[in-house]
Design a protein around this motif. Structure first.
Motif, short mmCIF file in Angstrom:
data_model
loop_
_atom_site.label_atom_id
_atom_site.label_comp_id
_atom_site.label_asym_id
_atom_site.label_seq_id
_atom_site.Cartn_x
_atom_site.Cartn_y
_atom_site.Cartn_z
N TYR A 104 2.30 -14.51 1.00
CA TYR A 104 1.48 -14.15 2.16
C TYR A 104 2.33 -13.93 3.41
O TYR A 104 2.08 -13.03 4.19
CB TYR A 104 0.44 -15.25 2.41
N ILE A 105 3.36 -14.74 3.58
CA ILE A 105 4.16 -14.68 4.81
C ILE A 105 4.98 -13.39 4.90
O ILE A 105 5.27 -12.92 6.00
CB ILE A 105 5.05 -15.93 4.93
N THR A 106 5.31 -12.78 3.77
CA THR A 106 6.11 -11.55 3.78
C THR A 106 5.26 -10.31 3.53
O THR A 106 5.82 -9.22 3.41
CB THR A 106 7.21 -11.62 2.71
N TYR A 107 3.95 -10.45 3.46
CA TYR A 107 3.07 -9.33 3.11
C TYR A 107 2.96 -8.32 4.25
O TYR A 107 2.78 -8.68 5.41
CB TYR A 107 1.67 -9.85 2.76
N ASP A 108 3.07 -7.04 3.89
CA ASP A 108 2.85 -5.94 4.81
C ASP A 108 2.03 -4.89 4.06
O ASP A 108 2.43 -4.41 3.00
CB ASP A 108 4.17 -5.34 5.28
N ARG A 109 0.86 -4.55 4.61
CA ARG A 109 -0.04 -3.62 3.93
C ARG A 109 0.61 -2.25 3.73
O ARG A 109 0.43 -1.61 2.70
CB ARG A 109 -1.33 -3.47 4.71
N GLY A 110 1.39 -1.79 4.68
CA GLY A 110 2.07 -0.50 4.55
C GLY A 110 3.05 -0.49 3.40
O GLY A 110 3.13 0.50 2.65
N ASP A 111 3.82 -1.56 3.25
CA ASP A 111 4.74 -1.66 2.12
C ASP A 111 3.98 -1.68 0.79
O ASP A 111 4.41 -1.06 -0.19
CB ASP A 111 5.60 -2.93 2.23
N ALA A 112 2.86 -2.40 0.76
CA ALA A 112 2.06 -2.47 -0.47
C ALA A 112 1.52 -1.09 -0.84
O ALA A 112 1.60 -0.67 -2.00
CB ALA A 112 0.92 -3.46 -0.30
N MET A 113 1.00 -0.36 0.15
CA MET A 113 0.49 0.99 -0.12
C MET A 113 1.59 1.92 -0.60
O MET A 113 1.42 2.65 -1.58
CB MET A 113 -0.12 1.59 1.15
N SER A 114 2.72 1.89 0.08
CA SER A 114 3.83 2.77 -0.27
C SER A 114 4.34 2.47 -1.68
O SER A 114 4.59 3.38 -2.48
CB SER A 114 4.96 2.59 0.74
N THR A 115 4.48 1.20 -2.00
CA THR A 115 4.97 0.80 -3.31
C THR A 115 4.01 1.23 -4.41
O THR A 115 4.43 1.78 -5.43
CB THR A 115 5.18 -0.72 -3.36
N THR A 116 2.71 1.00 -4.21
CA THR A 116 1.74 1.38 -5.25
C THR A 116 1.68 2.89 -5.44
O THR A 116 1.59 3.37 -6.57
CB THR A 116 0.34 0.83 -4.94
N VAL A 117 1.76 3.66 -4.36
CA VAL A 117 1.72 5.12 -4.47
C VAL A 117 2.95 5.62 -5.23
O VAL A 117 2.85 6.51 -6.09
CB VAL A 117 1.60 5.77 -3.08
N GLN A 118 4.12 5.07 -4.93
CA GLN A 118 5.34 5.49 -5.62
C GLN A 118 5.30 5.10 -7.10
O GLN A 118 5.72 5.89 -7.96
CB GLN A 118 6.56 4.90 -4.94
N CYS A 119 4.80 3.91 -7.41
CA CYS A 119 4.70 3.49 -8.81
C CYS A 119 3.67 4.34 -9.56
O CYS A 119 3.88 4.69 -10.73
CB CYS A 119 4.33 2.01 -8.90
N LEU A 120 2.56 4.70 -8.90
CA LEU A 120 1.58 5.57 -9.53
C LEU A 120 2.15 6.97 -9.78
O LEU A 120 1.86 7.58 -10.81
CB LEU A 120 0.32 5.66 -8.67
N ALA A 121 2.97 7.47 -8.86
CA ALA A 121 3.59 8.78 -9.06
C ALA A 121 4.55 8.75 -10.25
O ALA A 121 4.58 9.69 -11.06
CB ALA A 121 4.33 9.20 -7.79
N ASP A 122 5.35 7.68 -10.37
CA ASP A 122 6.24 7.54 -11.52
C ASP A 122 5.45 7.46 -12.83
O ASP A 122 5.80 8.09 -13.83
CB ASP A 122 7.11 6.29 -11.38
N PHE A 123 4.38 6.68 -12.81
CA PHE A 123 3.55 6.50 -14.01
C PHE A 123 2.88 7.83 -14.39
O PHE A 123 2.79 8.17 -15.56
CB PHE A 123 2.49 5.43 -13.74
N GLN A 124 2.44 8.58 -13.39
CA GLN A 124 1.81 9.88 -13.62
C GLN A 124 2.79 10.83 -14.29
O GLN A 124 2.43 11.54 -15.24
CB GLN A 124 1.35 10.44 -12.28
N ASP A 125 4.02 10.87 -13.83
CA ASP A 125 5.03 11.73 -14.44
C ASP A 125 5.39 11.27 -15.85
O ASP A 125 5.59 12.09 -16.75
CB ASP A 125 6.30 11.76 -13.58
N GLU A 126 5.46 9.96 -16.05
CA GLU A 126 5.82 9.41 -17.35
C GLU A 126 4.78 9.73 -18.42
O GLU A 126 5.11 10.04 -19.55
CB GLU A 126 5.99 7.89 -17.22
N LYS A 127 3.50 9.65 -18.05
CA LYS A 127 2.41 9.88 -19.01
C LYS A 127 1.89 11.32 -19.00
O LYS A 127 0.89 11.62 -19.66
CB LYS A 127 1.24 8.93 -18.71
N ASN A 128 2.55 12.21 -18.26
CA ASN A 128 2.20 13.64 -18.19
C ASN A 128 0.78 13.90 -17.69
O ASN A 128 0.03 14.68 -18.26
CB ASN A 128 2.40 14.31 -19.55
N TYR A 129 0.43 13.24 -16.61
CA TYR A 129 -0.86 13.49 -15.96
C TYR A 129 -0.66 14.46 -14.81
O TYR A 129 0.40 14.52 -14.20
CB TYR A 129 -1.47 12.19 -15.43
#
Length: 137
Positions: free
Chosen positions: A79-104
């Motif tokens: 909780y003490i190191t949480y930043d909503r912007g970092d969380a959003m950015s990380t999830t979007v980048q991971c979703l983009a990688d996953f999308q490319d990996e699974k050919n979506y």
């Protein structure tokens, strides 16, 4: 006759609801629903190799249902190191990688992103940021 008509109506109404409840019960048991009343979904848990983390106490995991082409991505950190912007950015980048990996081709959000705050057994406070998406081919 007037005094018995409300009683007759009540009796027929209770009989109708009991009959309907039995039909609904038989429908629920015949489908793929577990004992808790939730739909059983076959999902695999994937931990991305490159998690694009800005916070070293964070981790990312993806619950992927290939039959529905849906995924839930979980970003969890202290909780003490949480930043909503970092969380959003990380999830979007991971979703983009996953999308490319699974050919979506793309994805859309099925619900608003959620933040859950909780404590573990040692009393450490954590935050979990959750996104729910559907992929398209």
């Amino acid at each position: 006759m007037r005094k018995s008509s409300p009683l007759l109506f009540l009796l027929l109404f209770s009989f109708g609801t009991a009959l309907f409840a039995q039909e609904a019960g038989s429908i629920r048991t015949s489908s793929n629903i577990d004992e808790a009343g939730t739909q059983a979904i076959n999902a695999e848990i994937i931990i991305p190799e490159d998690q694009h983390l800005f916070d070293m106490s964070a981790n990312v995991k993806i619950e992927y249902s290939s039959s529905n082409d849906e995924a839930r991505i979980f970003y969890e950190c202290l909780y003490i190191t949480y930043d909503r912007g970092d969380a959003m950015s990380t999830t979007v980048q991971c979703l983009a990688d996953f999308q490319d990996e699974k050919n979506y081709y793309g994805y859309k959000y099925l619900s608003n992103n959620k933040e859950t705050f909780f404590k573990d057994s040692k009393g450490h406070r954590y935050v979990q940021y959750i996104s729910y998406v559907k992929f398209y081919r």
